[in-house]
Write a protein that holds these residues in place. Structure first.
Motif, short mmCIF file in Angstrom:
data_model
loop_
_atom_site.label_atom_id
_atom_site.label_comp_id
_atom_site.label_asym_id
_atom_site.label_seq_id
_atom_site.Cartn_x
_atom_site.Cartn_y
_atom_site.Cartn_z
N THR A 274 -0.02 8.26 -7.97
CA THR A 274 0.20 8.25 -6.86
C THR A 274 1.01 9.25 -6.14
N GLY B 6 -1.06 7.23 -2.23
CA GLY B 6 -0.87 6.04 -2.71
C GLY B 6 -2.07 4.82 -2.52
N ARG C 190 -2.47 3.23 -7.28
CA ARG C 190 -1.47 2.35 -7.73
C ARG C 190 -1.94 1.51 -8.75
N GLU D 82 -0.19 1.62 -12.76
CA GLU D 82 0.46 0.17 -13.07
C GLU D 82 -0.36 0.01 -14.36
N GLN E 251 6.95 3.01 -5.16
CA GLN E 251 7.25 2.16 -6.30
C GLN E 251 7.93 2.38 -7.45
#
Length: 908
Positions: free
Chosen positions: A160, A165, A170, A174, A499
């Motif tokens: 990202t 993003g 994302r 993750e 994030q």
């Protein structure tokens, strides 16, 4: 440090320019391959502008698409003379008259690169190993600089912050952070400490990596001075100066990404624990546990096998679970969030994995599992030489996530494909007189442990405690964080955001959830045997590229055993075939149940948390074969007794059967196989709908039955609309259940039947199983094993299909109702709650409901690539653009992305 190391390894003194070997030097012939869309992945700003203005493409951008696409129209009945229309000749070197650009990267006099004019493949000739590695780094940057920059950022869970993003970006960050949350010190430690365990070969790999990185950086330096060498995509993501220099740790980061996607299995014990509780709540303790184990398909006797006639036991045969080893949560279970703050805050690791494979918008998308292989022995071959049609199925990108290379230097003689950025060696290809390939295996090398929580002050722990007990000590969990932020750019207009990713690390792995076992709070951790060992497999690839180390099947199997990731490896030479299943399979204490979390006291044998090593099963316990009459693999079960993971259930139906069904007739009654016949077998399976091939015959048998088995009472006639649908489905199934448009008119040959099947499938499963299972269990099982793995792949258009699903569940249950032969019969029948009459009525009702589904709704493409209702477009393969130059959709077929077709003619 890198500069010093590079200089130390550079050739000293002047040397003559590396000579270019004659075409076919040291090559025994019979090698073919194809890798769409094309070799060249570089598009400069002027080239991007020309493409956007009038569709003009850079050279060698798409010159392998047509040969790959059109094989489906030439098969069956492919002629040997036509093989070259659909596969390249992949003989070592450049054919006379086909030499294009010839150059020496960095002006070095110990290496020469020749790009052939036909396809632009780089052929590297070096008088030193250092020169070859430098050139491989350089040509990788030429062809895939922007791509490998994406991969090294994603390997650190920073996609990202690099590219934007978008939700899919994302989700991949993750997912990567929950798989391999490495600090820079962790990455460096794997270089400085990890390879030391491998002695001289470890040093050889290290030196190769240093020179490879130096080659990448040579190209980056040139591109910053010469815009004709800089990928134009950097301007689109607001990085007009291009990439930062490469580091050795970038290789480790990318290796963790590739290995995490393609080379691991297991870790679903929390999901299976939940399923166990659902099964027992519905069917009682004993029957529920039996059904739970059957639906996990750990040891289904009907599962198609790669190795026949031999049993290799792994995670099966447990008669009595060791007392105290199973750790089942009986209280509230809390998933640990992988996103601590910012966008997607609170998302758990399991939710991140689901999002990454659900078609959300982003740069990358990959199939569930990958690749197929068809191998026929010398004694079953018409020529007397073994045959192989095999390759990896790694999704479709533009440019491709694999790149081609042909390298000849001291200790290196190989041609094939590899993942750019970690392509020090050919990973899938051929040597002088042998070839090899792989399919993802996915056996269980990840275990979930229930680790007791503790309070360092001696108080009572809670579910939120940040300390845990390990070998009698109360230790603090290590918090690993990655902060990303992004801004809109031309390529990704997602609004600015950020994030923070977080992972908690213990001596027994990464924390996935918190719960209670026996009333005591625990952390459920996942421990992967290849964690902190991402580059260790390089030694196996080093061997496969070295002609002095590979002389036959046994040498090949020894090399494959060095690869810690879970793959099925296949080998052919002019006389022999071989197979070996690789992977660091941990040795567990006896009678530990692999399906549920394990009490932390029951560690892997020999586990050392200081260097993340353990005892692994010896080579003799890994499924293997030499000169078996024929072998197939499409990520199916390796051998009897060898368990899969829940993400790769091995039941009575598997897509590899579609390969088997096409090989057996060609070898029946003493007949022999030809290479084109083996290609036909692969391509014939590539357009088959697995549901139509293996489940539909039994569903139709139920619907068309005049009487229930064992009954004399005549069943009522089907409603006219249902009967008409049954007729269409039956004709499609008898013709082979293909999803193909042979006359290229834009419509599948059996369009109506396929639409009926697509609409009916989820309704069929619901009608067959939900009334007996109950909705809670039915929904839980569907969340773990999806109903279907369709060609559209949730809008990702991945090509790969029918890898996982309820195909085996439906097949076995319907055969039970029909009183057909069933091995490993379920503890109870499901359809109609065991009544044939009720089952038939339920299937008829569900089929009637499917007939009212509008095509616009059935074929609504979430990617936006296709208009609603366009069936063939909905299935079509998309070359996912990793740059500004895109590729058109191509018709669906289910086959490897890079594929070899080999019939080797001689032996050293």
């Amino acid at each position: 440090m890198l500069v010093v190391a590079s200089c130390a390894l550079a050739p000293a003194g002047a040397r003559a320019a590396a000579p270019v070997q004659p075409f076919g030097a040291n090559d025994f012939g019979g090698f073919h391959d194809v890798l769409p869309p094309g070799t060249n992945g570089l598009a400069t700003l002027p080239q991007i502008a020309a493409f956007e203005a009038n569709g003009a493409r850079p050279p060698h951008n798409d010159d392998q698409v047509a040969m790959y696409r059109d094989l489906m129209y030439a098969s069956p009945g492919l002629q040997r003379v036509d093989l070259g229309r659909y596969y390249k000749d992949s003989t070592f070197g450049v054919a006379p008259g086909d030499a294009g650009r010839t150059y020496s990267p960095g002006g070095r006099d110990d290496v020469t690169v020749v790009r052939d004019s036909s396809h632009g493949v780089p052929h590297v000739y070096a008088t030193t190993r250092a020169g070859a590695m430098f050139a491989l780094g350089y040509v990788t940057a030429e062809d895939r600089l922007f791509f490998i920059d994406i991969l090294r950022h994603l390997g650190r869970a920073q996609l990202t912050s690099f590219a934007g993003g978008a939700p899919g970006n994302r989700a991949f960050d993750e997912m990567q952070w929950q798989t391999a949350p490495y600090t820079e010190d962790d990455l460096q430690r794997q270089i400085t400490i990890g390879l030391q365990r491998y002695g001289a070969q470890g040093q050889e790999v290290h030196d190769d990596a240093v020179n490879y990185v130096a080659g990448i950086n040579q190209y980056i330096g040139e591109a910053k001075l010469d815009p004709s060498k800089m990928p134009g995509e950097y301007a689109a993501i607001n990085r007009p100066l291009g990439p930062d220099d490469w580091k050795l740790t970038d290789l480790i980061a990318e290796a963790s990404l590739v290995g995490g996607i393609f080379g691991q299995g297991g870790g679903e014990e929390i999901q299976t624990m939940r399923l166990l509780q659902r099964f027992q709540a519905r069917f009682g303790r004993a029957t529920g546990a039996r059904l739970w184990r059957q639906f996990a398909e750990v040891d289904d006797p009907e599962a198609p096998l790669t190795v026949r006639g031999r049993r290799f036991t792994y995670e099966t045969g447990i008669r009595r679970v060791a007392r105290g080893s199973a750790a089942v949560n009986h209280g509230p279970l809390q998933d640990v969030p992988i996103v601590a703050a910012g966008a997607d805050s609170g998302t758990s690791a399991s939710a991140a994995s689901a999002r990454a494979s659900s078609g959300v918008a982003g740069l990358l998308a990959f199939p569930h599992a990958n690749s197929n292989a068809l191998v026929v022995s010398a004694r079953k071959s018409a020529s007397g030489h073994p045959l192989a049609v095999f390759g990896p199925q790694v999704a479709y990108f533009a440019p491709e996530i694999l790149m081609e290379q042909d390298v000849h230097a001291p200790g290196l003689d190989a041609r094939g494909a590899a993942f750019p950025g970690v392509n020090l060696y050919v990973e899938l290809g051929h040597g002088r007189d042998y070839a090899w390939s792989a399919t993802s295996a996915g056996q269980d090398i990840i275990d979930t442990f229930a680790v007791p929580l503790c309070d360092p002050g001696g108080g009572a722990p809670t579910l939120q405690s940040d300390h845990y007990l390990f070998r009698g000590q109360c230790l603090a969990m290590e918090t690993l964080e990655r902060s990303n932020s992004w801004s809109p750019n031309v390529a990704d207009t997602t609004p600015a955001g950020s994030q923070t990713l977080q992972a908690l690390r213990t001596k027994l792995g990464l924390v996935a959830a918190r719960g209670t076992v026996g009333g005591r709070p625990v952390a459920f951790t996942r421990l992967r045997s290849t964690y902190m060992h991402e580059i260790d497999s390089a030694g196996g690839f080093d061997d496969l590229n070295n002609p002095d180390r590979i002389h036959g099947p046994r040498d090949f199997q020894r090399a494959a055993y060095k690869i810690g990731y879970t793959f099925n490896w296949f080998y052919v030479d002019s006389r022999h075939t071989a197979y070996f299943n690789s992977g660091n399979n941990p040795v567990r204490p006896p009678n530990v149940d692999p399906l549920v979390p394990t009490n932390a006291r029951f560690e892997w044998r020999g586990f050392n948390p200081d260097d993340d090593t353990a005892r692994y099963t010896p080579a003799s316990q890994h499924p293997q074969a030499i000169d078996q009459d024929w072998m197939t693999s499409w990520n199916n079960r390796q051998a009897a007794g060898y368990a899969g993971a829940l993400s790769n259930v091995f039941g009575p139906v598997y897509r590899s059967q579609m390969l088997d069904e096409r090989i057996r007739p060609q070898l029946a009654h003493g007949r022999k196989m030809t290479l084109t016949g083996l290609v036909d077998a692969m391509e014939g399976a590539a357009t088959v709908d697995l549901r139509g091939d293996t489940v539909l015959p039994y569903a139709l048998a139920v619907l068309t039955a005049r009487r229930a088995p064992g009954s004399r009472r005549r069943l009522p006639a089907l409603a006219p609309d249902v009967a008409a649908a049954v007729g269409k489905l039956g004709a499609w199934q008898r013709s082979g259940a293909h999803r193909i448009d042979r006359d290229r008119d834009g419509h599948y040959d059996d369009s109506d039947a396929i639409a009926i099947m697509d609409a009916w499938w989820p309704r069929l499963l619901q009608a067959e199983f939900e009334p007996t299972m109950g909705q809670p269990l039915f929904d839980e099982l569907q969340s773990v094993v999806e109903f279907d793995n369709a060609p559209n792949n949730h809008g990702d258009h991945l090509g790969s299909a029918y890898q996982t699903g309820w195909y085996g569940y439906a097949n076995k249950d319907l055969r039970t109702l029909l009183r057909r032969r069933v091995r490993g019969r379920y503890a109870r029948a499901f359809c109609g709650r065991g009544s044939f009459v009720r089952c038939r009525a339920a299937l008829a009702s569900s089929l009637h409901g499917a007939l009212g589904v509008p095509r616009d709704a059935l074929y609504h493409d979430p990617s936006g690539d296709c208009p609603d209702g366009d069936q063939t477009c909905f299935d079509a393969i998309r070359f996912r653009p990793l740059g500004a130059v895109t590729q058109p959709l191509i018709p669906w077929q289910n086959r490897p992305t890079f594929q070899q077709a080999d019939e080797i003619q001689g032996h050293r």
